[in-house]
Design a protein around this motif. Structure first.
Motif, PDB file in Angstrom:
ATOM      1  N   VAL A 325       0.843  -1.199   0.000  1.00 37.17           N
ATOM      2  CA  VAL A 325       0.000   0.000   0.000  1.00 37.17           C
ATOM      3  C   VAL A 325       0.878   1.250   0.000  1.00 37.17           C
ATOM      4  O   VAL A 325       0.627   2.203  -0.747  1.00 37.17           O
ATOM      5  N   ALA A 326       1.917   1.222   0.836  1.00 34.40           N
ATOM      6  CA  ALA A 326       2.808   2.384   0.909  1.00 34.40           C
ATOM      7  C   ALA A 326       3.422   2.650  -0.462  1.00 34.40           C
ATOM      8  O   ALA A 326       3.499   3.801  -0.917  1.00 34.40           O
ATOM      9  N   ARG A 327       3.847   1.531  -1.125  1.00 30.27           N
ATOM     10  CA  ARG A 327       4.475   1.692  -2.435  1.00 30.27           C
ATOM     11  C   ARG A 327       3.497   2.307  -3.428  1.00 30.27           C
ATOM     12  O   ARG A 327       3.805   3.248  -4.144  1.00 30.27           O
ATOM     13  N   SER A 328       2.253   1.782  -3.427  1.00 32.00           N
ATOM     14  CA  SER A 328       1.306   2.255  -4.453  1.00 32.00           C
ATOM     15  C   SER A 328       0.895   3.711  -4.187  1.00 32.00           C
ATOM     16  O   SER A 328       0.544   4.427  -5.118  1.00 32.00           O
ATOM     17  N   LEU A 329       0.936   4.129  -2.915  1.00 26.79           N
ATOM     18  CA  LEU A 329       0.520   5.512  -2.645  1.00 26.79           C
ATOM     19  C   LEU A 329       1.706   6.484  -2.602  1.00 26.79           C
ATOM     20  O   LEU A 329       1.534   7.674  -2.358  1.00 26.79           O
ATOM     21  N   GLN A 330       2.894   5.905  -2.810  1.00 26.41           N
ATOM     22  CA  GLN A 330       4.094   6.743  -2.749  1.00 26.41           C
ATOM     23  C   GLN A 330       4.013   7.967  -3.680  1.00 26.41           C
ATOM     24  O   GLN A 330       4.310   9.080  -3.249  1.00 26.41           O
ATOM     25  N   PRO A 331       3.599   7.765  -4.964  1.00 27.08           N
ATOM     26  CA  PRO A 331       3.560   8.924  -5.872  1.00 27.08           C
ATOM     27  C   PRO A 331       2.653  10.042  -5.342  1.00 27.08           C
ATOM     28  O   PRO A 331       3.032  11.209  -5.381  1.00 27.08           O
ATOM     29  N   VAL A 332       1.476   9.670  -4.846  1.00 24.67           N
ATOM     30  CA  VAL A 332       0.552  10.688  -4.327  1.00 24.67           C
ATOM     31  C   VAL A 332       1.194  11.381  -3.135  1.00 24.67           C
ATOM     32  O   VAL A 332       1.154  12.611  -2.997  1.00 24.67           O
ATOM     33  N   ALA A 333       1.779  10.555  -2.237  1.00 26.85           N
ATOM     34  CA  ALA A 333       2.387  11.124  -1.033  1.00 26.85           C
ATOM     35  C   ALA A 333       3.521  12.070  -1.414  1.00 26.85           C
ATOM     36  O   ALA A 333       3.622  13.177  -0.880  1.00 26.85           O
ATOM     37  N   GLU A 334       4.346  11.619  -2.368  1.00 24.48           N
ATOM     38  CA  GLU A 334       5.484  12.452  -2.792  1.00 24.48           C
ATOM     39  C   GLU A 334       5.000  13.776  -3.341  1.00 24.48           C
ATOM     40  O   GLU A 334       5.541  14.834  -3.023  1.00 24.48           O
ATOM     41  N   SER A 335       3.944  13.703  -4.182  1.00 25.64           N
ATOM     42  CA  SER A 335       3.458  14.948  -4.791  1.00 25.64           C
ATOM     43  C   SER A 335       2.953  15.911  -3.707  1.00 25.64           C
ATOM     44  O   SER A 335       2.878  17.100  -3.926  1.00 25.64           O
ATOM     45  N   LYS A 336       2.641  15.376  -2.517  1.00 28.23           N
ATOM     46  CA  LYS A 336       2.185  16.256  -1.429  1.00 28.23           C
ATOM     47  C   LYS A 336       3.305  16.573  -0.434  1.00 28.23           C
ATOM     48  O   LYS A 336       3.089  17.259   0.562  1.00 28.23           O
ATOM     49  N   GLY A 337       4.489  15.976  -0.707  1.00 25.65           N
ATOM     50  CA  GLY A 337       5.613  16.197   0.204  1.00 25.65           C
ATOM     51  C   GLY A 337       5.432  15.478   1.521  1.00 25.65           C
ATOM     52  O   GLY A 337       5.857  15.937   2.586  1.00 25.65           O
ATOM     53  N   VAL A 338       4.746  14.328   1.499  1.00 29.45           N
ATOM     54  CA  VAL A 338       4.493  13.560   2.711  1.00 29.45           C
ATOM     55  C   VAL A 338       5.229  12.228   2.606  1.00 29.45           C
ATOM     56  O   VAL A 338       5.240  11.623   1.539  1.00 29.45           O
ATOM     57  N   SER A 339       5.847  11.787   3.706  1.00 27.01           N
ATOM     58  CA  SER A 339       6.531  10.491   3.638  1.00 27.01           C
ATOM     59  C   SER A 339       5.682   9.420   4.318  1.00 27.01           C
ATOM     60  O   SER A 339       4.932   9.704   5.252  1.00 27.01           O
ATOM     61  N   ILE A 340       5.813   8.182   3.812  1.00 22.86           N
ATOM     62  CA  ILE A 340       5.074   7.071   4.418  1.00 22.86           C
ATOM     63  C   ILE A 340       6.095   6.112   5.011  1.00 22.86           C
ATOM     64  O   ILE A 340       7.004   5.667   4.306  1.00 22.86           O
ATOM     65  N   GLU A 341       5.963   5.814   6.313  1.00 24.00           N
ATOM     66  CA  GLU A 341       6.907   4.883   6.957  1.00 24.00           C
ATOM     67  C   GLU A 341       6.144   3.649   7.420  1.00 24.00           C
ATOM     68  O   GLU A 341       5.078   3.757   8.014  1.00 24.00           O
ATOM     69  N   VAL A 342       6.734   2.495   7.130  1.00 24.39           N
ATOM     70  CA  VAL A 342       6.106   1.245   7.568  1.00 24.39           C
ATOM     71  C   VAL A 342       7.013   0.606   8.604  1.00 24.39           C
ATOM     72  O   VAL A 342       8.224   0.571   8.429  1.00 24.39           O
ATOM     73  N   ALA A 343       6.457   0.129   9.704  1.00 20.82           N
ATOM     74  CA  ALA A 343       7.263  -0.480  10.756  1.00 20.82           C
ATOM     75  C   ALA A 343       6.515  -1.650  11.378  1.00 20.82           C
ATOM     76  O   ALA A 343       5.318  -1.816  11.161  1.00 20.82           O
ATOM     77  N   GLY A 344       7.223  -2.459  12.163  1.00 20.78           N
ATOM     78  CA  GLY A 344       6.606  -3.545  12.922  1.00 20.78           C
ATOM     79  C   GLY A 344       6.366  -4.792  12.094  1.00 20.78           C
ATOM     80  O   GLY A 344       6.767  -4.893  10.942  1.00 20.78           O
ATOM     81  N   GLY A 345       5.696  -5.727  12.703  1.00 15.57           N
ATOM     82  CA  GLY A 345       5.402  -6.974  12.007  1.00 15.57           C
ATOM     83  C   GLY A 345       4.492  -7.831  12.870  1.00 15.57           C
ATOM     84  O   GLY A 345       4.295  -7.559  14.050  1.00 15.57           O
ATOM     85  N   ALA A 346       3.896  -8.817  12.258  1.00 13.60           N
ATOM     86  CA  ALA A 346       3.008  -9.723  12.991  1.00 13.60           C
ATOM     87  C   ALA A 346       2.919 -11.019  12.230  1.00 13.60           C
ATOM     88  O   ALA A 346       3.201 -11.062  11.037  1.00 13.60           O
ATOM     89  N   ARG A 347       2.491 -12.090  12.943  1.00 12.64           N
ATOM     90  CA  ARG A 347       2.345 -13.357  12.217  1.00 12.64           C
ATOM     91  C   ARG A 347       1.148 -13.254  11.279  1.00 12.64           C
ATOM     92  O   ARG A 347       0.266 -12.392  11.478  1.00 12.64           O
ATOM     93  N   PRO A 348       1.096 -14.102  10.272  1.00 12.68           N
ATOM     94  CA  PRO A 348       0.035 -13.969   9.268  1.00 12.68           C
ATOM     95  C   PRO A 348      -1.356 -14.160   9.878  1.00 12.68           C
ATOM     96  O   PRO A 348      -1.513 -14.874  10.860  1.00 12.68           O
ATOM     97  N   VAL A 349      -2.330 -13.459   9.315  1.00 11.89           N
ATOM     98  CA  VAL A 349      -3.731 -13.669   9.725  1.00 11.89           C
ATOM     99  C   VAL A 349      -4.458 -14.357   8.571  1.00 11.89           C
ATOM    100  O   VAL A 349      -4.030 -14.274   7.426  1.00 11.89           O
ATOM    101  N   ALA A 350      -5.557 -15.045   8.928  1.00 13.26           N
ATOM    102  CA  ALA A 350      -6.369 -15.643   7.861  1.00 13.26           C
ATOM    103  C   ALA A 350      -7.395 -14.611   7.440  1.00 13.26           C
ATOM    104  O   ALA A 350      -8.275 -14.254   8.214  1.00 13.26           O
ATOM    105  N   GLY A 351      -7.248 -14.101   6.231  1.00  3.49           N
ATOM    106  CA  GLY A 351      -8.184 -13.063   5.817  1.00  3.49           C
ATOM    107  C   GLY A 351      -8.196 -12.915   4.310  1.00  3.49           C
ATOM    108  O   GLY A 351      -7.493 -13.635   3.593  1.00  3.49           O
ATOM    109  N   ASP A 352      -8.997 -11.961   3.862  1.00  2.00           N
ATOM    110  CA  ASP A 352      -9.079 -11.703   2.423  1.00  2.00           C
ATOM    111  C   ASP A 352      -8.060 -10.625   2.077  1.00  2.00           C
ATOM    112  O   ASP A 352      -8.200  -9.459   2.473  1.00  2.00           O
ATOM    113  N   ARG A 353      -7.071 -11.045   1.326  1.00  2.00           N
ATOM    114  CA  ARG A 353      -5.932 -10.166   1.041  1.00  2.00           C
ATOM    115  C   ARG A 353      -6.371  -8.840   0.414  1.00  2.00           C
ATOM    116  O   ARG A 353      -6.016  -7.759   0.885  1.00  2.00           O
ATOM    117  N   ASP A 354      -7.199  -8.952  -0.643  1.00  2.00           N
ATOM    118  CA  ASP A 354      -7.599  -7.733  -1.366  1.00  2.00           C
ATOM    119  C   ASP A 354      -8.387  -6.791  -0.473  1.00  2.00           C
ATOM    120  O   ASP A 354      -8.230  -5.576  -0.513  1.00  2.00           O
TER     121      ASP A 354
END
Ligand code: ADP
Length: 464
Positions: A325-354
């Motif tokens: 998500v961060a990657r796909s929104l990077q262009p929009v964020a960049e055009s606004k001069g906003v940075s997106i940082e991703v951190a942390g982690g967790a074990r996988p959940v059973a869910g609908d990816r999309d």
């Protein structure tokens, strides 16, 4: 204050019975008194006839004898006889107490002298006790006298009083029983209404296939229930048609928007574009992107409303999704001069990816939209016990406390229509909530005006 129907019905039952009992009771008492009085009148007439016959034959002596014989059978003090001269003077008297004073008024005396046989109710004695008097004119040796006989009405009144007391006791008991019976009956009659009301209160736009219970008896209440259910049928059909329309329209818009997006991407690859042309194409690309998101949101909501939000449960790495998500929104964020940082982690959940990606994309998109140039949006993936979740926080203006309870409602926008300029239609967070709920999870907001917002969602352990 309006009383409940049950109380009003009971009050009406009691009132009607009280009026009926009052009327019947009054009739019975009056009738009883009249009958008893008529008996006294008759006995007075025969007493007077006997005394008059004796007096006419023998004079004063016989008056006493006959009066004594005729009236002695009655209890002492309850009867008396008098002989008056035409001026109203008491010539002879028999009986104690009551007969010592004239028992008849002047008016009645005058009418009796004129030949009338008169019955009258009067009060006699020092305590003004009720008496019935009967007067007739008698002629002896050419002289007219008035013969008056009085009999006490005390027994009549006592009998009437006893009946009144019995009626009051019986009537009071009947009223209490009627109140209890009326209360029970009204409650029983209204029970189906209470059932319909509580069921109708539960039926919301999301439970339109529920119906109110139809009482078994085919009466006005079952007719009402059937009418309500008919109305719900029509409402449900209308709402389903609306959902279908939204779904069909969104579906129709999806493909042309995708085509436009690709064409704009191709056009933007052209190296020789002037700066103005590039700016126009970028802006168009953003608009198309926004419309695609709205259409996706509408389609998802239509799916939720039709109960067919299909979830494909597969293991999903939330941090992986966050990166994407961060990657796909990077262009929009960049055009606004906003940075997106991703951190942390967790074990996988059973869910609908999309779907989960849709949630994250909506949250990050909102955060970027509401961030000022130079600030950063943080996406932190975490796990807590068996739950896994993500928190998207920004350093934007925050959301006013009064708006916070509503942000997850459909078409709700914090600053009203103005936020449409930010590309919003008020559906994004509603979608997020539906998707998270469908996963059995929860979503919440923590925001302080002027200090930014943090949206968190988690998927429970059972889903992991
Ligand atoms: P929209 O698609 O219009 O953004 P959303 O349902 O996503 O609608 O959001 C509802 C409202 O909450 C919007 O009016 C938006 O301005 C506000 N909002 C959502 N996220 C944020 C945020 N991170 N900071 C401030 N306001 C926000």
């Amino acid at each position: 204050m309006r009383l409940p129907i049950r109380a009003r019905l009971t009050a009406w039952y009691v009132l009607l019975l009280a009026v009926t009992l009052g009327a019947v009771g009054a009739f019975v008492v009056l009738r009883l008194k009249a009958d008893l009085q008529r008996d006294i009148d008759r006995s007075e007439e025969s007493s007077v006839a006997e005394i008059a016959a004796g007096y006419r034959a023998e004079g004063n002596k016989e008056f006493y004898d006959v009066s004594g014989t005729v009236l002695r059978i009655l209890p002492v003090g309850t009867s008396g006889a008098q002989l008056l001269d035409p001026s109203g003077k008491v010539l002879l008297t028999y009986g104690n107490g009551v007969a010592q004073q004239p028992m008849l008024g002047r008016n009645a005396q005058r009418r009796a002298l004129a030949g009338a046989h008169l019955h009258q109710s009067v009060s006699l004695g020092p305590r003004g006790e009720p008496f019935r008097v009967f007067v007739v004119p008698v002629v002896r040796s050419g002289k007219t006298r008035l013969l008056v006989v009085a009999k006490s009405l005390a027994d009549v009144n006592r009998s009437a009083d006893r009946v009144i007391v019995l009626l009051l006791l019986g009537g009071g008991a009947a009223l209490v029983l009627t109140a209890a019976g009326g209360w029970w009956l009204a409650g029983k009659t209204l029970r189906p209404v209470a059932r319909m009301t509580s069921q109708a209160q539960r039926i919301g736009i999301d439970r339109l296939d529920d119906r109110v219970p139809v009482p078994r008896a085919s009466d006005e209440l079952s007719e009402l229930a059937r009418t309500l259910n008919g109305m719900l049928d029509r409402l449900q059909r209308g709402v389903e048609e609306k959902h279908r329309l939204v779904a069909d329209t969104s579906h129709e818009l999806r493909t042309p928007l995708a085509v436009m997006r690709s064409e704009l991407d191709v056009a933007l690859m052209e190296p020789d574009l002037t700066a103005e042309a590039r700016a126009v194409l970028v802006s168009s690309r953003e608009e198309v992107e926004r419309m695609s998101r709205t259409v996706e949101n509408l389609l998802t909501l239509a799916g939720v409303d039709e109960g067919r939000l299909e979830l494909l449960h597969r293991p999903v790495e939330l941090s992986d999704l966050a990166e994407r998500v961060a990657r796909s929104l990077q262009p929009v964020a960049e055009s606004k001069g906003v940075s997106i940082e991703v951190a942390g982690g967790a074990r996988p959940v059973a869910g609908d990816r999309d779907r989960l990606q849709q949630v994250l994309a909506n949250l990050v998109q909102n955060a970027v939209t509401h961030s000022d140039r130079g600030s950063s949006v943080k996406v932190r993936v975490w796990e807590n016990g068996g739950d896994a979740g993500a928190t998207v926080s920004d350093e934007g203006p925050g959301i006013p406390a009064s708006a916070q309870p509503h942000v997850f409602e459909r078409f709700y926008r914090v600053d009203g229509a103005g936020s449409r300029d930010n590309g919003g239609s008020g559906l994004g967070l509603a979608i997020c909530r539906e998707i998270v709920l469908a996963h059995g999870g929860r979503i919440e907001l923590e925001s302080h005006e002027g200090r930014g917002s943090a949206f968190s969602f988690s998927i429970p352990a059972s889903q992991v």
